[in-house]
Design a protein around this motif. Sequence first.
Motif, PDB file in Angstrom:
ATOM      1  N   TYR A  32     -37.539  -3.850  21.753  1.00  0.00           N
ATOM      2  CA  TYR A  32     -36.149  -4.257  21.953  1.00  0.00           C
ATOM      3  C   TYR A  32     -35.329  -3.063  22.439  1.00  0.00           C
ATOM      4  CZ  TYR A  32     -31.419  -3.811  20.538  1.00  0.00           C
ATOM      5  OH  TYR A  32     -30.104  -3.454  20.538  1.00  0.00           O
ATOM      6  N   SER A  33     -35.547  -1.879  21.821  1.00  0.00           N
ATOM      7  CA  SER A  33     -34.676  -0.762  22.200  1.00  0.00           C
ATOM      8  C   SER A  33     -34.913  -0.330  23.634  1.00  0.00           C
ATOM      9  CB  SER A  33     -34.759   0.423  21.244  1.00  0.00           C
ATOM     10  OG  SER A  33     -35.977   0.490  20.649  1.00  0.00           O
ATOM     11  N   ALA A  34     -36.182  -0.415  24.116  1.00  0.00           N
ATOM     12  CA  ALA A  34     -36.434  -0.068  25.515  1.00  0.00           C
ATOM     13  C   ALA A  34     -35.709  -1.057  26.432  1.00  0.00           C
ATOM     14  CB  ALA A  34     -37.933  -0.094  25.783  1.00  0.00           C
ATOM     15  N   LEU A  35     -35.839  -2.335  26.131  1.00  0.00           N
ATOM     16  CA  LEU A  35     -35.195  -3.350  26.978  1.00  0.00           C
ATOM     17  C   LEU A  35     -33.677  -3.211  26.933  1.00  0.00           C
ATOM     18  CD1 LEU A  35     -37.562  -6.268  25.952  1.00  0.00           C
ATOM     19  CD2 LEU A  35     -37.334  -5.346  28.278  1.00  0.00           C
ATOM     20  N   ARG A  66     -36.340 -21.679  12.734  1.00  0.00           N
ATOM     21  CA  ARG A  66     -35.163 -21.012  13.316  1.00  0.00           C
ATOM     22  C   ARG A  66     -34.451 -20.188  12.249  1.00  0.00           C
ATOM     23  NH1 ARG A  66     -32.181 -23.628  18.058  1.00  0.00           N
ATOM     24  NH2 ARG A  66     -34.249 -23.008  18.764  1.00  0.00           N
ATOM     25  N   PRO A  67     -34.356 -18.876  12.454  1.00  0.00           N
ATOM     26  CA  PRO A  67     -33.679 -18.046  11.427  1.00  0.00           C
ATOM     27  C   PRO A  67     -32.203 -17.823  11.746  1.00  0.00           C
ATOM     28  CG  PRO A  67     -34.719 -16.629  13.032  1.00  0.00           C
ATOM     29  CD  PRO A  67     -34.918 -18.048  13.537  1.00  0.00           C
ATOM     30  N   SER A  68     -31.467 -17.341  10.779  1.00  0.00           N
ATOM     31  CA  SER A  68     -30.151 -16.730  11.021  1.00  0.00           C
ATOM     32  C   SER A  68     -30.382 -15.220  11.093  1.00  0.00           C
ATOM     33  CB  SER A  68     -29.191 -17.032   9.880  1.00  0.00           C
ATOM     34  OG  SER A  68     -29.059 -18.426   9.713  1.00  0.00           O
ATOM     35  N   PHE A  69     -29.337 -14.503  11.455  1.00  0.00           N
ATOM     36  CA  PHE A  69     -29.466 -13.046  11.587  1.00  0.00           C
ATOM     37  C   PHE A  69     -28.279 -12.384  10.894  1.00  0.00           C
ATOM     38  CE2 PHE A  69     -29.514  -8.895  13.431  1.00  0.00           C
ATOM     39  CZ  PHE A  69     -30.843  -8.653  13.757  1.00  0.00           C
ATOM     40  N   ALA A  87     -22.410 -11.882  17.846  1.00  0.00           N
ATOM     41  CA  ALA A  87     -22.630 -13.107  18.631  1.00  0.00           C
ATOM     42  C   ALA A  87     -23.253 -12.804  19.982  1.00  0.00           C
ATOM     43  CB  ALA A  87     -21.308 -13.842  18.813  1.00  0.00           C
ATOM     44  N   LYS A  88     -23.020 -11.577  20.483  1.00  0.00           N
ATOM     45  CA  LYS A  88     -23.539 -11.234  21.816  1.00  0.00           C
ATOM     46  C   LYS A  88     -24.686 -10.250  21.737  1.00  0.00           C
ATOM     47  CE  LYS A  88     -18.876 -11.418  23.670  1.00  0.00           C
ATOM     48  NZ  LYS A  88     -17.750 -10.535  23.832  1.00  0.00           N
ATOM     49  N   ASP A  89     -25.065  -9.843  20.560  1.00  0.00           N
ATOM     50  CA  ASP A  89     -26.000  -8.728  20.411  1.00  0.00           C
ATOM     51  C   ASP A  89     -27.413  -9.099  20.859  1.00  0.00           C
ATOM     52  OD1 ASP A  89     -26.074  -5.935  18.744  1.00  0.00           O
ATOM     53  OD2 ASP A  89     -27.990  -7.004  18.721  1.00  0.00           O
ATOM     54  N   LEU A  90     -27.975  -8.242  21.726  1.00  0.00           N
ATOM     55  CA  LEU A  90     -29.315  -8.522  22.278  1.00  0.00           C
ATOM     56  C   LEU A  90     -30.392  -8.444  21.201  1.00  0.00           C
ATOM     57  CD1 LEU A  90     -30.928  -9.049  24.918  1.00  0.00           C
ATOM     58  CD2 LEU A  90     -31.199  -6.574  25.111  1.00  0.00           C
ATOM     59  N   GLN A  91     -30.242  -7.512  20.265  1.00  0.00           N
ATOM     60  CA  GLN A  91     -31.269  -7.380  19.222  1.00  0.00           C
ATOM     61  C   GLN A  91     -31.382  -8.660  18.402  1.00  0.00           C
ATOM     62  OE1 GLN A  91     -30.627  -4.350  16.262  1.00  0.00           O
ATOM     63  NE2 GLN A  91     -32.732  -4.482  15.535  1.00  0.00           N
ATOM     64  N   ALA A  92     -30.220  -9.225  18.041  1.00  0.00           N
ATOM     65  CA  ALA A  92     -30.254 -10.455  17.244  1.00  0.00           C
ATOM     66  C   ALA A  92     -30.981 -11.557  18.011  1.00  0.00           C
ATOM     67  CB  ALA A  92     -28.828 -10.879  16.894  1.00  0.00           C
ATOM     68  N   THR A 120     -24.909 -14.000  12.316  1.00  0.00           N
ATOM     69  CA  THR A 120     -24.888 -14.697  13.585  1.00  0.00           C
ATOM     70  C   THR A 120     -26.092 -15.640  13.666  1.00  0.00           C
ATOM     71  OG1 THR A 120     -24.600 -14.391  15.982  1.00  0.00           O
ATOM     72  CG2 THR A 120     -26.136 -12.907  14.900  1.00  0.00           C
ATOM     73  N   GLY A 121     -26.108 -16.474  14.710  1.00  0.00           N
ATOM     74  CA  GLY A 121     -27.231 -17.403  14.892  1.00  0.00           C
ATOM     75  C   GLY A 121     -27.498 -17.598  16.375  1.00  0.00           C
TER      76      GLY A 121
END
Length: 287
Positions: A19-22, A206-209, A187-192, A227-228
């Motif tokens: 994720y961090s590379a992307l 389906r999880p929440s984060f 809500a916009k976070d790429l990692q989530a 977030t979800g």
Amino acid sequence: MEEPKPTLAQLKEQPHYSYSALNTYINTCQLLYYYRYIEKAEAERTPVALPFGTAFHSVLSEQAQAAKTGNLLTAEQMTEAFTTYFEANCKDAGNIVFKRDESIEDQLATAKRMFEVVNKEWIDYWNIQSVAEPFRIEMPGLSKPIIGELDMVVSEHTPFDDGADSGFDTIVDFKTAARMRSDDRPAKDLQATVFCYAFEKVHGRRPSFRFDVVTKAKSPGVRHLYTGRDDDHYRRLEKLLVTADKGIQAGVFMPNESSFACSDCPFAGHCSNWHCSSTQSDMKIAA
Ligand code: SF4
């Protein structure tokens, strides 16, 4: 007997995206991605926030392991463990740079205050399903699998439980931050998005984060930001990552000179000569 699952270190031995590379390629700076993940250039300097954050994260992982069995480390035990991790991380990184008026002693005092708050506000015990859970998933159209590690997965009801598909799973990610994140950032976070997508691929639920953010302030605070994600987020994520992958394969590595990362960039010297010393076609491309 069930085969033991590979560890994150073992998963890292094979070609992969993290994720961090992307995130570096998509949101921070493509040229920084090139120096760090393709050229693997030696860092010219390491901001102290990096070994601090890594050490803090290691201690919270130990805390989660202890809490899973109904125990909690004391703030003193956490600070002691932090000191060991932090000193080792600083030694490994070398050339650590501090902001003006900062010192190692300040960092240790800040960590101590933060652990006192973490200890007081810790909320997960028997509901902890896993700690430091590694994953490896394929994504359609992506040239390499995505690997990563979920800090902690807990069972809890959240506003993002969606009924039938929900197992009340929440992925928890530990973060340190200079100041508290705004409410709309998760809500916009790429990692989530990446981690929810990966969890759903692996577990079929389906999880929440939840981001557990601890601030590095004179009076530290802890906040749980939820977030979800839904199918539309996942479709957008697939398109985003496949497009980034194509750019990487094609050798597109542009500097982002308005990036927040420029002020602490470990490759600022390389970057300043980028336009003189190489052309795009000279740059090595990912295997
Ligand atoms: S200094 Fe800025 S533009 Fe240059 S590589 Fe680093 S982050 Fe990118």
